[in-house]
Design an enzyme around this catalytic site. Structure first.
Site, PDB file in Angstrom:
ATOM      1  N   ARG A 310       0.787  -1.241   0.000  1.00 19.18           N
ATOM      2  CA  ARG A 310       0.000   0.000   0.000  1.00 19.18           C
ATOM      3  C   ARG A 310       0.823   1.297   0.000  1.00 19.18           C
ATOM      4  O   ARG A 310       0.255   2.378  -0.118  1.00 19.18           O
ATOM      5  CB  ARG A 310      -0.989   0.056   1.173  1.00 19.18           C
ATOM      6  N   ASP A 311       2.136   1.222   0.132  1.00 16.78           N
ATOM      7  CA  ASP A 311       2.935   2.454   0.090  1.00 16.78           C
ATOM      8  C   ASP A 311       4.267   2.195  -0.603  1.00 16.78           C
ATOM      9  O   ASP A 311       5.326   2.610  -0.140  1.00 16.78           O
ATOM     10  CB  ASP A 311       3.162   2.997   1.502  1.00 16.78           C
ATOM     11  N   LEU A 312       4.182   1.492  -1.734  1.00 19.57           N
ATOM     12  CA  LEU A 312       5.394   1.199  -2.504  1.00 19.57           C
ATOM     13  C   LEU A 312       5.823   2.454  -3.250  1.00 19.57           C
ATOM     14  O   LEU A 312       5.055   3.015  -4.028  1.00 19.57           O
ATOM     15  CB  LEU A 312       5.106   0.059  -3.492  1.00 19.57           C
ATOM     16  N   ASN A 316      10.957   3.854  -0.282  1.00 18.38           N
ATOM     17  CA  ASN A 316      10.776   2.614   0.475  1.00 18.38           C
ATOM     18  C   ASN A 316      11.477   1.431  -0.171  1.00 18.38           C
ATOM     19  O   ASN A 316      11.209   0.281   0.174  1.00 18.38           O
ATOM     20  CB  ASN A 316       9.287   2.308   0.643  1.00 18.38           C
ATOM     21  N   THR A 351       1.105   7.539  -0.633  1.00 17.39           N
ATOM     22  CA  THR A 351       1.866   8.612  -1.253  1.00 17.39           C
ATOM     23  C   THR A 351       1.274   8.941  -2.612  1.00 17.39           C
ATOM     24  O   THR A 351       1.237   8.080  -3.494  1.00 17.39           O
ATOM     25  CB  THR A 351       3.342   8.201  -1.407  1.00 17.39           C
TER      26      THR A 351
END
Length: 503
Positions: A310-312, A316, A351
């Site tokens: 969910r936040d690739l 990260n 993001t």
């Protein structure tokens, strides 16, 4: 393509003169050279080997799936599945995939790792047979043992090499009635034994494979594979004492040398933005793309639970000193249940610039949400530009819009970062751009799964469908963040904003 029956039987692809690819022996679950077989939920595989017969077969569990296994004239084998919607055969699996799939490219006691550069290294306790040839990237001579085995004095031990395709089992011996501990004891009692492994990993490790010859065609995998136990001499007690004494007498010298090295490193530290930047050639970028893809494939299909990150995003993805990527920051990740395919949430976190349209607008996330983020990353790695905050003056498009515009104009090579230079494999870059655009398509059902992505990225022969319009390619100012619900949160810069509520 067939089964080589000598020793422990293994699947091979060969010409009339030589082996092109070795799929490894059957370990009770899969062939050790095809670790991805464990992810094939639509297939059931069987291997029978007894006194009367030996054969391998597969069953398709879903009658609606049509599949065939073929060997092509160019020396590759493929499993194809029929896609009803597009009326075409899609490459589900293929071999050989990479240089490490060639038969023993690193020679005896050498291990091949396609994610390393150079791809060959020696097993612990071994050095290259020909250092000059290895320096010239010819590792076919393999490696030689540094310390002779000391079987008679009982000082030998074993090193476990994890996540590997087992060595060539043509000359190995198999005893299915033994346990792994009994296998180890047998290997230690045989002064010719070089390696042992479990023959069946389906339940508790049972059976025994013993090697008494050189170990050839070893390779590492990022997932799957087995753990052979390679013999190593532990040395005499006198040798251990000599090492300890040498260390005590040389402590002062080591401190002095260490101080000098530290000072030298400090002088070079300022010149490292340029060194690391220069290392991002196409080969490195392609390895990073493949590493991220394999990591996502593990999260989506190979881990114990299906995990949606969910936040690739670029910040990260961590790189080690070998530029091997690692996916990090699982603070927003969600675990899916066995029958869950998508979830609707009222609190959107992540993001902006990497979030899929259906997630940002409707709060619906699934594996395809991560696929969208991966596609953005691929295009950013190729172009050297960020998707968010980078606009192209001609049409005021973001990176996705710019890439789509170049694709429609058949000028997609203009997307490639100039710092890469002019010498790069155009077909491979073109394939990566196309895969990136396939991943960022507006409709989640049009995007491929990560298993398909890995196959498409690694296959020169795979037929890729043409991408459709990406999501979020509107011109500057046409996307209104204020129209979203008050419970949504986004990243407008490099930092991530999460929900305020405790989790």
């Amino acid at each position: 393509m067939g089964i080589h029956a000598n020793g422990d039987p293994q699947v091979i692809l060969q010409t009339t003169k030589s082996w092109l690819w070795r799929g490894g022996n059957w370990d009770g679950v899969r062939f050790t050279g095809i670790p991805e077989m464990k992810t094939y939920s639509a297939f059931n595989f069987t291997f029978v080997d007894n006194e009367e017969e030996m054969y391998y077969m597969y069953h398709i569990l879903d009658d609606s799936i049509i599949s065939r296994l073929v060997v092509n004239y160019d020396g590759t084998t493929q499993r194809l599945v029929w896609l009803n919607e597009s009326s075409m055969w899609n490459v589900f699996w293929f071999a050989p995939k990479d240089p490490c799939d060639k038969v023993s490219p690193c020679g005896p006691f050498g291990v091949c790792n396609p994610n390393d550069s150079p791809m060959c290294e020696c097993l612990q306790g071994f050095d290259p047979e020909s250092p000059t040839n290895w320096a010239m990237r010819d590792q076919s001579d393999g490696c030689v043992r540094l310390t002779p085995l000391d079987c008679r004095n009982g000082t030998d031990g074993f090193i476990t090499v994890s996540m590997t395709k087992l060595p060539d089992t043509s000359d190995a011996t198999v005893n299915m009635s033994m346990t792994l501990d009994e296998c180890r004891t047998l290997c230690l009692s045989n002064c010719s034994c070089t390696d042992y492994a479990s023959a069946d990993i389906a339940g508790n490790e049972t059976g025994c494979i013993i090697w008494t010859t050189e170990l050839t065609d070893l390779r590492l995998y990022t997932y799957g594979g087995q753990s052979p136990n390679q013999g190593e001499s532990q040395g005499h007690k006198q040798g251990v004492v000599a090492v300890v004494v040498s260390v005590l007498l040389g402590t002062l010298l080591i401190i002095v040398i260490g101080f000098c090295i530290l000072m030298k490193k400090k002088k070079k530290k300022k010149r490292r933005d340029k060194v690391k930047g220069a290392s991002l050639d196409w080969s490195t970028r392609y390895s990073i793309i493949m590493g991220i893809a394999r990591g996502l494939l593990y999260l989506h299909e190979d881990s114990r639970f299906r995990i949606i990150h969910r936040d690739l995003k670029a910040s990260n993805i961590l790189l080690d000193k070998k530029m091997t990527p690692k996916i990090s920051d699982f603070g927003m990740a969600r675990i899916f249940g066995g029958d869950e395919t998508e979830v609707n949430t009222r609190k959107v976190v992540g993001t902006y610039g990497y979030m899929a349209p259906e997630y940002a607008m409707d709060g619906i996330f699934s594996v395809k949400s991560d696929v969208f983020s991966f596609g953005v990353l691929v295009l950013e790695i190729i172009s050297g530009q960020k998707n968010r905050g980078v606009y192209y003056s001609e049409s005021h498009l973001n990176l996705l819009g710019h890439a789509w515009s170049l694709w429609k104009e058949e000028n997609c090579m203009e997307l490639v970062d100039e710092s890469i230079g002019q010498e790069f494999p155009m077909a491979e870059v073109f394939r990566c751009i196309k895969v990136g655009l396939l991943c960022v398509q507006e409709r989640p059902e049009d995007r491929p799964t990560m298993s398909s992505v890995v196959l498409m990225l690694g296959s020169e022969n795979a037929l890729l469908p043409n991408p459709k319009r990406p999501g979020f390619i509107a011109a500057r100012g046409s996307f209104d963040l204020d129209s979203l619900t008050n419970q949504e949160s986004f990243t407008m810069n490099a930092m991530t904003i999460t929900v305020v509520d405790g989790r």
